[in-house]
Design a protein around this motif. Structure first.
Motif, mmCIF file in Angstrom:
data_model
loop_
_atom_site.group_PDB
_atom_site.id
_atom_site.type_symbol
_atom_site.label_atom_id
_atom_site.label_comp_id
_atom_site.label_asym_id
_atom_site.label_seq_id
_atom_site.Cartn_x
_atom_site.Cartn_y
_atom_site.Cartn_z
ATOM 1 N N ARG A 25 0.836 -1.206 0.000
ATOM 2 C CA ARG A 25 0.000 0.000 0.000
ATOM 3 C C ARG A 25 0.871 1.256 0.000
ATOM 4 O O ARG A 25 0.587 2.225 -0.683
ATOM 5 N N THR A 26 1.957 1.235 0.755
ATOM 6 C CA THR A 26 2.860 2.379 0.834
ATOM 7 C C THR A 26 3.526 2.639 -0.506
ATOM 8 O O THR A 26 3.591 3.773 -0.970
ATOM 9 N N SER A 29 1.155 4.184 -3.049
ATOM 10 C CA SER A 29 0.682 5.541 -2.813
ATOM 11 C C SER A 29 1.757 6.601 -3.010
ATOM 12 O O SER A 29 1.480 7.771 -2.902
ATOM 13 N N GLU A 30 3.001 6.189 -3.301
ATOM 14 C CA GLU A 30 4.034 7.173 -3.534
ATOM 15 C C GLU A 30 3.878 7.763 -4.926
ATOM 16 O O GLU A 30 3.679 7.046 -5.901
ATOM 17 N N ASP A 147 -8.717 5.730 -4.691
ATOM 18 C CA ASP A 147 -7.408 5.229 -5.119
ATOM 19 C C ASP A 147 -6.747 6.188 -6.099
ATOM 20 O O ASP A 147 -5.541 6.419 -6.019
ATOM 21 N N LYS A 150 -5.091 8.712 -4.356
ATOM 22 C CA LYS A 150 -4.106 8.118 -3.442
ATOM 23 C C LYS A 150 -4.514 8.319 -1.986
ATOM 24 O O LYS A 150 -3.692 8.637 -1.132
ATOM 25 N N ALA A 152 -5.558 7.753 1.809
ATOM 26 C CA ALA A 152 -5.003 6.877 2.837
ATOM 27 C C ALA A 152 -5.735 7.014 4.172
ATOM 28 O O ALA A 152 -5.708 6.088 4.968
ATOM 29 N N VAL A 153 -6.363 8.151 4.416
ATOM 30 C CA VAL A 153 -7.020 8.390 5.704
ATOM 31 C C VAL A 153 -8.373 9.047 5.476
ATOM 32 O O VAL A 153 -8.658 9.574 4.409
ATOM 33 N N THR A 156 -10.209 12.863 3.989
ATOM 34 C CA THR A 156 -9.223 13.470 3.103
ATOM 35 C C THR A 156 -9.968 14.529 2.306
ATOM 36 O O THR A 156 -10.991 14.230 1.700
ATOM 37 N N LEU A 171 -5.029 15.836 4.891
ATOM 38 C CA LEU A 171 -5.261 14.527 5.489
ATOM 39 C C LEU A 171 -5.706 14.713 6.931
ATOM 40 O O LEU A 171 -4.998 15.349 7.717
#
Length: 189
Positions: A25-26, A29-30, A147, A150, A152-153, A156, A171
């Protein structure tokens, strides 16, 4: 003794699997170092989810049956709010988003996008009714838009200027005053 060893192996396997998912996942998301279209020799930037990049295009149908889009230049700036019904900061933020959507309706569109792939749609529907959301609400059923941005929380918030360029990605929860300052900067109001 054998049952304990099997349990330990199972626990270790689960931990390794979860670590793999977190790493995967990391890395997904970069942001790319060089936009894909620039690599092909085009001067037009590829869309992305970072400040200064064109906002990834999407069109979703709102709960009211109308379609809403983010793509390129537009008459108003837009705040794209990704949320989930179980998210406490999203619940805290909802009244402030309502107030800001109404106050800045002439210069700002607010789009609420429930990331339904990480939520339960009936709970999301109750959330919309409970907070009487005054802005268009859409359901990202498969999480594809989240997605693209990107995400993640939760929440957002993505601030997109009138040119379709991301001005800021927020975020988590901001105070209503901080969020309003960012909206004023975005819209020039």
């Amino acid at each position: 003794m054998k049952a304990v060893n099997k349990r330990n192996i199972t626990v270790i396997a689960v931990i390794v699997f979860l670590a793999f998912l977190a790493i995967e996942r990391t890395t997904q998301s970069e942001p790319e170092a060089v936009p894909a279209m620039e690599q092909q020799g085009s001067s037009k930037l590829a869309s992305g989810a970072g400040k200064g990049q064109p906002a990834p295009a999407f069109t979703l149908q709102g709960v009211n049956g109308e379609s809403y889009s983010v793509e390129g230049a537009r008459e108003k700036a837009v705040l794209v709010n990704f949320w989930a019904s179980w998210c406490e900061p999203c619940q805290q933020e909802a009244p402030a988003l309502n107030a800001l959507a109404l106050k800045y309706k002439d210069v700002l569109d607010v789009y609420g996008i429930n990331v339904t792939s990480q939520d339960y749609k009936p709970n999301a529907e109750r959330f919309v009714k409970k907070y009487m959301l005054a802005f268009p609400v859409m359901y990202d059923l498969k999480g594809e838009i989240f997605d693209k941005y990107k995400g993640a929380v939760f929440p957002t918030n993505v601030l997109v200027d009138k040119n379709g360029v991301i001005a800021e990605v927020i975020l988590g929860l901001l105070s209503p005053e901080e969020l309003e300052k960012k909206i004023i900067t975005l819209t020039g109001s």
